[in-house]
Scaffold this motif. Structure first.
Motif, PDB file in Angstrom:
ATOM      1  N   SER A 118       0.711  -1.303   0.037  1.00 49.24           N
ATOM      2  CA  SER A 118       0.066   0.164  -0.009  1.00 49.24           C
ATOM      3  C   SER A 118       0.867   1.240   0.002  1.00 49.24           C
ATOM      4  O   SER A 118       2.008   1.179   0.365  1.00 49.24           O
ATOM      5  N   PHE A 119       0.282   2.374  -0.434  1.00 52.41           N
ATOM      6  CA  PHE A 119       1.107   3.495  -0.340  1.00 52.41           C
ATOM      7  C   PHE A 119       1.569   3.723   0.918  1.00 52.41           C
ATOM      8  O   PHE A 119       2.653   4.617   1.396  1.00 52.41           O
ATOM      9  N   GLU A 120       0.521   3.731   2.108  1.00 52.75           N
ATOM     10  CA  GLU A 120       0.943   4.105   3.646  1.00 52.75           C
ATOM     11  C   GLU A 120       2.241   3.248   3.958  1.00 52.75           C
ATOM     12  O   GLU A 120       3.076   3.700   4.523  1.00 52.75           O
ATOM     13  N   LEU A 140       4.473   2.059   2.065  1.00 48.21           N
ATOM     14  CA  LEU A 140       5.692   2.329   1.233  1.00 48.21           C
ATOM     15  C   LEU A 140       6.178   3.875   1.891  1.00 48.21           C
ATOM     16  O   LEU A 140       7.308   3.733   2.047  1.00 48.21           O
ATOM     17  N   GLU A 141       5.249   4.727   2.071  1.00 49.25           N
ATOM     18  CA  GLU A 141       5.597   5.910   3.185  1.00 49.25           C
ATOM     19  C   GLU A 141       6.455   5.394   4.353  1.00 49.25           C
ATOM     20  O   GLU A 141       7.255   6.123   4.909  1.00 49.25           O
ATOM     21  N   TRP A 197      12.305   4.087  -3.420  1.00 47.61           N
ATOM     22  CA  TRP A 197      10.944   4.598  -3.450  1.00 47.61           C
ATOM     23  C   TRP A 197      10.436   4.149  -4.740  1.00 47.61           C
ATOM     24  O   TRP A 197       9.347   3.759  -5.029  1.00 47.61           O
ATOM     25  N   PHE A 231       7.509   1.841  -6.289  1.00 47.58           N
ATOM     26  CA  PHE A 231       6.178   2.605  -6.887  1.00 47.58           C
ATOM     27  C   PHE A 231       6.078   2.169  -8.302  1.00 47.58           C
ATOM     28  O   PHE A 231       4.970   2.082  -8.734  1.00 47.58           O
ATOM     29  N   HIS A 245      -0.933  -4.278  -8.325  1.00 46.31           N
ATOM     30  CA  HIS A 245      -1.354  -3.730  -7.150  1.00 46.31           C
ATOM     31  C   HIS A 245      -2.553  -2.520  -7.125  1.00 46.31           C
ATOM     32  O   HIS A 245      -2.851  -1.693  -6.562  1.00 46.31           O
ATOM     33  N   LYS A 258       1.568   1.780 -11.618  1.00 42.33           N
ATOM     34  CA  LYS A 258       2.325   2.702 -10.712  1.00 42.33           C
ATOM     35  C   LYS A 258       1.535   2.984  -9.421  1.00 42.33           C
ATOM     36  O   LYS A 258       0.374   3.414  -9.442  1.00 42.33           O
ATOM     37  N   GLY A 259       2.256   2.735  -8.366  1.00 40.65           N
ATOM     38  CA  GLY A 259       1.350   2.901  -6.990  1.00 40.65           C
ATOM     39  C   GLY A 259       0.545   1.828  -6.751  1.00 40.65           C
ATOM     40  O   GLY A 259       0.651   0.781  -7.289  1.00 40.65           O
ATOM     41  N   PHE A 260      -0.257   2.017  -5.640  1.00 44.06           N
ATOM     42  CA  PHE A 260      -1.129   1.021  -5.280  1.00 44.06           C
ATOM     43  C   PHE A 260      -2.543   1.692  -5.220  1.00 44.06           C
ATOM     44  O   PHE A 260      -2.867   2.961  -4.794  1.00 44.06           O
ATOM     45  N   SER A 261      -3.687   0.784  -5.362  1.00 47.79           N
ATOM     46  CA  SER A 261      -4.990   1.464  -5.478  1.00 47.79           C
ATOM     47  C   SER A 261      -5.850   0.169  -5.165  1.00 47.79           C
ATOM     48  O   SER A 261      -5.701  -1.130  -5.525  1.00 47.79           O
TER      49      SER A 261
END
Length: 447
Positions: free
Chosen positions: A328-330, A332-333, A342, A346, A374, A380-383
């Motif tokens: 998840s993006f959270e 990843l952060e 990063w 991503f 993802h 790109k990223g997570f959703s």
């Protein structure tokens, strides 16, 4: 002899660069871990010819700090930066954004150091290629001579033959080299292609053998997976690697088709002595195939397609196994990665999908599944918003999440809570619910 400082935290890249900078370019190589160690060395050795460094080490802006020191002290030292960097303009700095293109690093280093083909030809350096010792674990003989490399002096290496072409050897004898700290054997460059073909043929032959027990076959598949992913990252696709990946993928599908129930097959894979990435790819393939079967969506190629996608979906993270747990993006952060890592996480689904487009036999649509795994449409990223994605992508996403959660419980040694409850919360749409119910159908059978 040129003196070169190397800063590279990725072990595989460090090994590849070290072997090629010393063997191919004949430099005096000095390893350093970060900017501070490098700056301390430059204070006493300002005559260094070249610095090869990754852009960041952990939270340190390594390239930027070294570059600032060079400019502040008017040091005319060339620098090659691996990875994206916003260093202050410096005529002596070259930025190479592709963090895995070790061959380009060697080419640029040769150009910077003024080493051309004619001067290379005059060097009395044997032309050997490094091969990880682990590649020999499933061989009983080899089709070329195999050497170890010994450093005789700061400028010379000696290559000592350890295995003769055609000789027999045991797995134990290879493991002893590993226990002694040896990472690489060396083979003559002219034998490398034939060795790769020999290795691939032997691994495929073993995988297809009816005499191999199920547990040993699973271990062989895991070890072959690691060889294939390393070679793809390093060299891309060739006929030998395609043959090997096809054999692994075909065996994953066969294992599913002949297994009476999903749970026992998952249990065998998760408890096998294989790497995390292989376990995850194999189990994701199993769960996705089971969901396809229960939803009665199977066509002629659907099992092969999801198995192919499972094999390649995290290949861009093969050198950073721990990053593959980020979902998840959270997360990843919270991981607090440097900028290049990063971006690696991503973009890894997007980049893996682009990679398989170079595979001449990739099943139609497998790149889409990889790109979507993802939840992001562009990779790109997570959703968690997945309703507009194709059904087969949604099945793969749910299977992938199920396996990630299952492996978390295994790592923590805890009793698993109902994973499907978490899946319903994460994907609260009617179409996702139908797919999760298809997975539950199998889980309830076990009870």
């Amino acid at each position: 002899m040129a003196q070169v400082i190397l800063i590279e935290s990725n072990k595989t890249m460090n090994d590849l660069l070290s072997v090629n900078l010393t063997s191919f370019l004949g430099v005096d190589l000095i390893h350093r871990n970060n900017a501070q160690e490098t700056i301390s060395l430059l204070a006493i050795l300002p005559g260094i010819d070249l610095i090869v460094t990754i852009s960041q080490v952990d939270d340190e802006d390594t390239a930027e700090e070294i570059n600032k020191y060079l400019l502040d002290h008017n040091l005319d030292i060339n620098m090659i930066v691996i990875g994206k960097s916003l260093i202050q303009k410096n005529k002596n700095a070259i930025i190479l954004e592709n963090i895995l293109d070790w061959e380009k690093v060697i080419q640029l280093s040769a150009r910077v150091l003024g080493i051309n083909e004619k001067s290379l030809a005059k060097k009395i350096i044997p032309d050997y290629v490094s091969v990880p010792v682990s590649y020999f674990l499933n061989l009983e003989s080899v089709n070329c001579d195999v050497f170890i490399r010994i450093k005789k002096s700061p400028t010379e290496y000696q290559y000592v033959k350890r295995i003769h072409s055609g000789d027999s050897f045991s797995k134990d004898s290879i493991e002893r080299y590993t226990l002694q700290g040896l990472d690489y054997f060396f083979i003559p460059k002219e034998n490398h292609r034939n060795f790769a073909i020999f290795l691939s043929n032997k691994l495929v032959e073993k995988m297809e053998s009816s005499e191999l027990s199920e547990s040993k076959k699973n271990q062989l598949m895991g070890e072959s997976y690691e060889i294939a992913t390393k070679e793809i990252i390093k060299l891309g696709f060739n006929s030998e690697i395609i043959q090997l990946t096809d054999a692994i993928i075909n065996n994953m599908v066969k294992n599913f088709e002949k297994s009476p129930e999903m749970s026992s097959l998952l249990h065998k894979v998760i408890n096998s002595k294989t790497g995390v990435l292989y376990q995850r790819c194999h189990m994701t393939s199993i769960v996705a195939c089971e969901m396809i079967k229960n939803l009665k969506l199977k066509d002629q190629f659907s099992y092969e397609k999801v198995a192919f996608a499972a094999f390649f979906h995290d290949i861009k993270l093969a050198e950073h196994e721990e990053y593959s747990k980020i979902n998840s993006f959270e997360e990843l952060e919270r991981a607090e990665l440097n900028e290049s890592d990063w971006e690696l996480v991503f973009n890894h689904a997007h980049d893996a999908a682009d990679l398989v487009n170079n595979h001449p036999e990739a099943p139609l649509g497998a790149d889409e599944i990889i790109r979507h795994h993802h939840g992001g449409f562009n990779g790109k990223g997570f959703s968690n918003v997945i309703e507009k994605l194709p059904d087969i992508s949604k099945i793969f996403i749910i299977a992938h999440n199920f396996v990630l959660e299952l492996m978390k419980f295994k790592e923590k040694g805890a009793e698993p809570r109902p994973i499907t409850d978490e899946l319903y919360k994460r994907y609260p749409t009617p179409d996702a619910a139908i797919m999760i119910k298809a997975l539950e159908k199998t889980l309830k059978k076990k009870k």
